[in-house]
Design an enzyme around this catalytic site. Structure first.
Site, mmCIF file in Angstrom:
data_model
loop_
_atom_site.group_PDB
_atom_site.id
_atom_site.type_symbol
_atom_site.label_atom_id
_atom_site.label_comp_id
_atom_site.label_asym_id
_atom_site.label_seq_id
_atom_site.Cartn_x
_atom_site.Cartn_y
_atom_site.Cartn_z
ATOM 1 N N HIS A 1 0.793 -1.230 0.000
ATOM 2 C CA HIS A 1 0.000 0.000 0.000
ATOM 3 C C HIS A 1 0.830 1.287 0.000
ATOM 4 O O HIS A 1 0.295 2.363 -0.124
ATOM 5 C CB HIS A 1 -0.956 0.026 1.196
ATOM 6 C CG HIS A 1 -0.284 0.353 2.494
ATOM 7 N ND1 HIS A 1 0.532 -0.529 3.141
ATOM 8 C CD2 HIS A 1 -0.288 1.480 3.244
ATOM 9 C CE1 HIS A 1 0.991 0.030 4.239
ATOM 10 N NE2 HIS A 1 0.524 1.246 4.343
HETATM 11 C C1 UD1 Z 1 -2.223 5.605 5.937
HETATM 12 C C2 UD1 Z 1 -0.910 6.050 6.607
HETATM 13 C C3 UD1 Z 1 0.105 4.924 6.518
HETATM 14 C C4 UD1 Z 1 -0.450 3.640 7.065
HETATM 15 C C5 UD1 Z 1 -1.758 3.318 6.355
HETATM 16 C C6 UD1 Z 1 -2.412 2.051 6.869
HETATM 17 C C7 UD1 Z 1 -0.340 8.450 6.435
HETATM 18 C C8 UD1 Z 1 0.574 9.402 5.783
HETATM 19 N N1 UD1 Z 1 -0.330 7.202 5.918
HETATM 20 O O1 UD1 Z 1 -1.921 5.391 4.566
HETATM 21 O O2 UD1 Z 1 1.247 5.288 7.268
HETATM 22 O O3 UD1 Z 1 0.485 2.617 6.873
HETATM 23 O O4 UD1 Z 1 -2.653 4.418 6.542
HETATM 24 O O5 UD1 Z 1 -3.535 1.689 6.100
HETATM 25 O O6 UD1 Z 1 -1.012 8.807 7.380
HETATM 26 N N2 UD1 Z 1 -9.407 5.251 1.710
HETATM 27 C C9 UD1 Z 1 -10.614 4.608 1.669
HETATM 28 N N3 UD1 Z 1 -11.222 4.323 2.855
HETATM 29 C C10 UD1 Z 1 -10.700 4.658 4.052
HETATM 30 C C11 UD1 Z 1 -9.469 5.330 4.077
HETATM 31 C C12 UD1 Z 1 -8.832 5.618 2.898
HETATM 32 O O7 UD1 Z 1 -11.127 4.271 0.629
HETATM 33 O O8 UD1 Z 1 -11.322 4.360 5.099
HETATM 34 C C13 UD1 Z 1 -8.718 5.552 0.443
HETATM 35 C C14 UD1 Z 1 -8.889 6.981 0.012
HETATM 36 O O9 UD1 Z 1 -9.073 6.997 -1.355
HETATM 37 C C15 UD1 Z 1 -7.550 7.627 0.365
HETATM 38 C C16 UD1 Z 1 -6.589 6.461 0.232
HETATM 39 O O10 UD1 Z 1 -7.336 5.301 0.588
HETATM 40 O O11 UD1 Z 1 -7.262 8.679 -0.484
HETATM 41 C C17 UD1 Z 1 -5.385 6.581 1.111
HETATM 42 O O12 UD1 Z 1 -5.762 6.780 2.480
HETATM 43 P P1 UD1 Z 1 -4.808 7.633 3.465
HETATM 44 O O13 UD1 Z 1 -5.315 7.569 4.849
HETATM 45 O O14 UD1 Z 1 -4.555 8.956 2.870
HETATM 46 O O15 UD1 Z 1 -3.435 6.864 3.377
HETATM 47 P P2 UD1 Z 1 -3.089 5.319 3.478
HETATM 48 O O16 UD1 Z 1 -2.462 4.928 2.206
HETATM 49 O O17 UD1 Z 1 -4.224 4.489 4.003
#
Ligand code: UD1
Length: 368
Positions: free
Chosen positions: A209
Site C-alpha cells: 500500500h
Molecule cells: C495511511 C498512513 C500509513 C499507514 C496506512 C495504513 C499516512 C501518511 N499514511 O496510509 O502510514 O500505513 O494508513 O492503512 O497517514 N481510503 C478509503 N477508505 C478509508 C481510508 C482511505 O477508501 O477508510 C482511500 C482513500 O481513497 C484515500 C486512500 O485510501 O485517499 C489513502 O488513504 P490515506 O489515509 O490517505 O493513506 P493510506 O495509504 O491508508
C-alpha cells in the site's frame, strides 16, 4: 483525576491504542482517557470493524476529516483538533498519539501549541528516508513530544542522536504485539485459511500500500509479476488496500490478477481475519511497518518490499529481509523459504504482551 486525550486516525493506530487503553484501565486509575478519532480512515472495513474486534470503546470525539492530499488532510486534522481542545472542559492534561500517520503529527502539533503536553507511543523509529510521508511525521512528532515511549532500542539511539533529553525517553516495548498476543487464539479459531480455500501453512500473504510501491505503474507491474511467479509455487492471498485497488485499476493490472486462480484477492480484512491468515502463512510479503513486526513476533518469514526500514530489529533479530525491488534476491529467498533454509529469527525483548501496561505506568508517572 487527570484527563488524557488519546488520538487514533488510521488502521494501525487502532491496533496500537487498544492495549494502551487496556493498560490505562489496569495500571492508571487516576487517568481518564478520552478517545479521539480523527476520521482519517472511515470505511467500515478500515475503521469500525477494528473498533469492534479490538474491543475499543466508541470514540468520545469524532473529527470526521476523511481523505485528502497530505497538506489538506493534515491541516484539517490540525484545525479540528485545535478547536476541540479549545472547547473541551476540562482541557485534557496531555495528548497521547501513536505511530506515524498524518493524524499523529497533526494532533501533536495542535496540542503542543496550546501548551498541552504530548506523549508519543512508538517514538524514535527512523527509516532515514525523507521521501516517506511517515518519516516526516515521525521526525516532527518526536521533536515536539514531551514523553517518548519507544518500541525497540534503535529508537532510543535515534532520539539521543537528535538531542532529545534522555529523561524524556523510555523503552517500553511494542504495544502492537500486545494486541497480537491477546487475540491470537481467537484468530486461529476463525479458520480464515479454510474460508479462503487455502491450506494452513501452505500459502503466502501479500500486502502492498505504500505510495512508493503502488503509485508508480512500472513498480506496481513488477510486484504483480513477482506475485504471479510466487503463485506458481504456492497460492497467494492478497487483501487489497483501497489505494492499491485504485492503482491496479488505473494501471490496467487488475484483470491479470483476477484471472489467476492461484491469487486470492480479497477486500481489506478485519484485524482477526487478517491475523488468522498471517499466523498460519508460510511466507509474508509486505511493505507495511506493522506487518514486519507481526511476522517477527509470529516467527513467519517476511520479505519486505522496501529499501529501508524504521524497524531494523525485525531484520537484525526477526524474520524480515529487505528486498527493495531486487527481484532476483526475492525469487532466491522465496526458494530458501520453501526449502526451509531461511533464517529463523527471534522475538525481541519487551515484545511480550505487556507493553501497554508499561506505557500506562509511564503515563501515570508523567501526569503525576
Ligand atoms: C495511511 C498512513 C500509513 C499507514 C496506512 C495504513 C499516512 C501518511 N499514511 O496510509 O502510514 O500505513 O494508513 O492503512 O497517514 N481510503 C478509503 N477508505 C478509508 C481510508 C482511505 O477508501 O477508510 C482511500 C482513500 O481513497 C484515500 C486512500 O485510501 O485517499 C489513502 O488513504 P490515506 O489515509 O490517505 O493513506 P493510506 O495509504 O491508508
Amino acid at each position: 483525576m487527570k484527563t488524557l486525550a488519546c488520538v487514533v486516525g488510521a488502521r494501525p493506530n487502532f491496533v496500537k491504542m487498544a492495549p494502551v487503553l487496556a493498560g490505562l484501565r489496569e495500571m492508571a486509575p487516576g487517568v481518564r482517557p478520552l478517545l479521539v478519532h480523527t476520521g482519517q480512515h472511515y470505511d467500515e472495513a478500515m475503521s469500525d470493524r477494528f473498533f469492534e474486534q479490538l474491543g475499543l470503546p466508541a470514540p468520545d470525539v469524532h473529527l470526521e476529516v476523511g481523505s485528502g492530499r497530505h497538506g489538506e488532510q493534515t491541516a484539517r486534522i490540525l484545525e479540528r483538533y485545535e478547536s476541540w481542545l479549545l472547547e473541551a472542559a476540562p482541557r485534557p492534561d496531555a495528548t497521547l498519539v501513536v505511530g506515524d500517520v498524518n493524524s499523529t503529527v497533526a494532533c501533536a502539533l495542535a496540542s503542543v501549541k496550546l501548551g498541552v503536553p504530548v506523549i508519543h507511543v512508538e517514538a524514535g523509529l527512523r527509516s532515514f528516508d525523507r521521501t516517506m510521508p511517515e518519516e516526516i511525521n515521525r521526525v516532527l512528532t518526536d521533536a515536539i513530544s514531551d514523553l517518548l515511549l519507544v518500541s525497540e532500542p534503535s529508537g532510543v539511539e535515534n532520539l539521543k542522536r537528535e538531542g532529545r533529553p534522555e529523561s524524556a525517553v523510555r523503552l517500553v516495548g511494542n504495544v502492537m504485539i500486545d494486541a497480537l498476543t491477546l487475540q491470537l487464539q481467537a484468530a486461529r479459531e476463525l479458520h480464515q485459511p479454510a474460508r479462503l480455500d487455502v491450506e494452513p501453512g501452505g500459502y503466502a500473504v501479500w500486502t502492498l500500500h505504500r505510495p512508493s510501491n503502488v503509485d508508480d505503474p512500472a513498480a506496481l507491474e513488477q510486484s504483480v509479476k513477482a506475485m504471479r511467479r510466487t503463485a506458481e509455487r504456492l497460492p497467494v492471498v492478497f487483501p487489497v488496500h483501497p489505494r492499491t485497488e485504485r492503482a491496479l485499476r488505473a494501471a490496467g493490472l487488475e484483470p491479470a490478477l483476477a484471472g489467476d486462480p492461484r491469487v486470492v484477492m480479497t477486500e481489506p480484512l478485519g484485524y482477526l481475519e487478517f491475523l488468522s491468515l498471517t499466523c498460519q502463512a508460510r511466507l509474508i510479503v509486505t511493505d507495511s511497518g506493522g506487518l514486519q513486526e507481526e511476522s517477527t513476533a509470529l516467527g513467519i518469514p517476511c520479505l519486505t518490499l522496501r529499501d529501508t526500514t524504521e524497524r531494523p530489529i525485525t531484520v537484525e533479530e526477526g524474520t524480515s529481509t529487505l528486498v527493495g525491488n531486487n527481484w532476483t534476491l526475492f525469487d532466491r529467498l522465496v526458494e530458501d523459504i520453501l526449502e526451509r533454509r531461511y533464517k529463523k529469527g527471534q522475538c525481541p525483548r519487551l515484545w511480550d504482551g505487556r507493553a501497554g501496561r508499561r506505557v500506562a505506568a509511564e503515563v501515570a508517572e508523567f501526569l503525576g
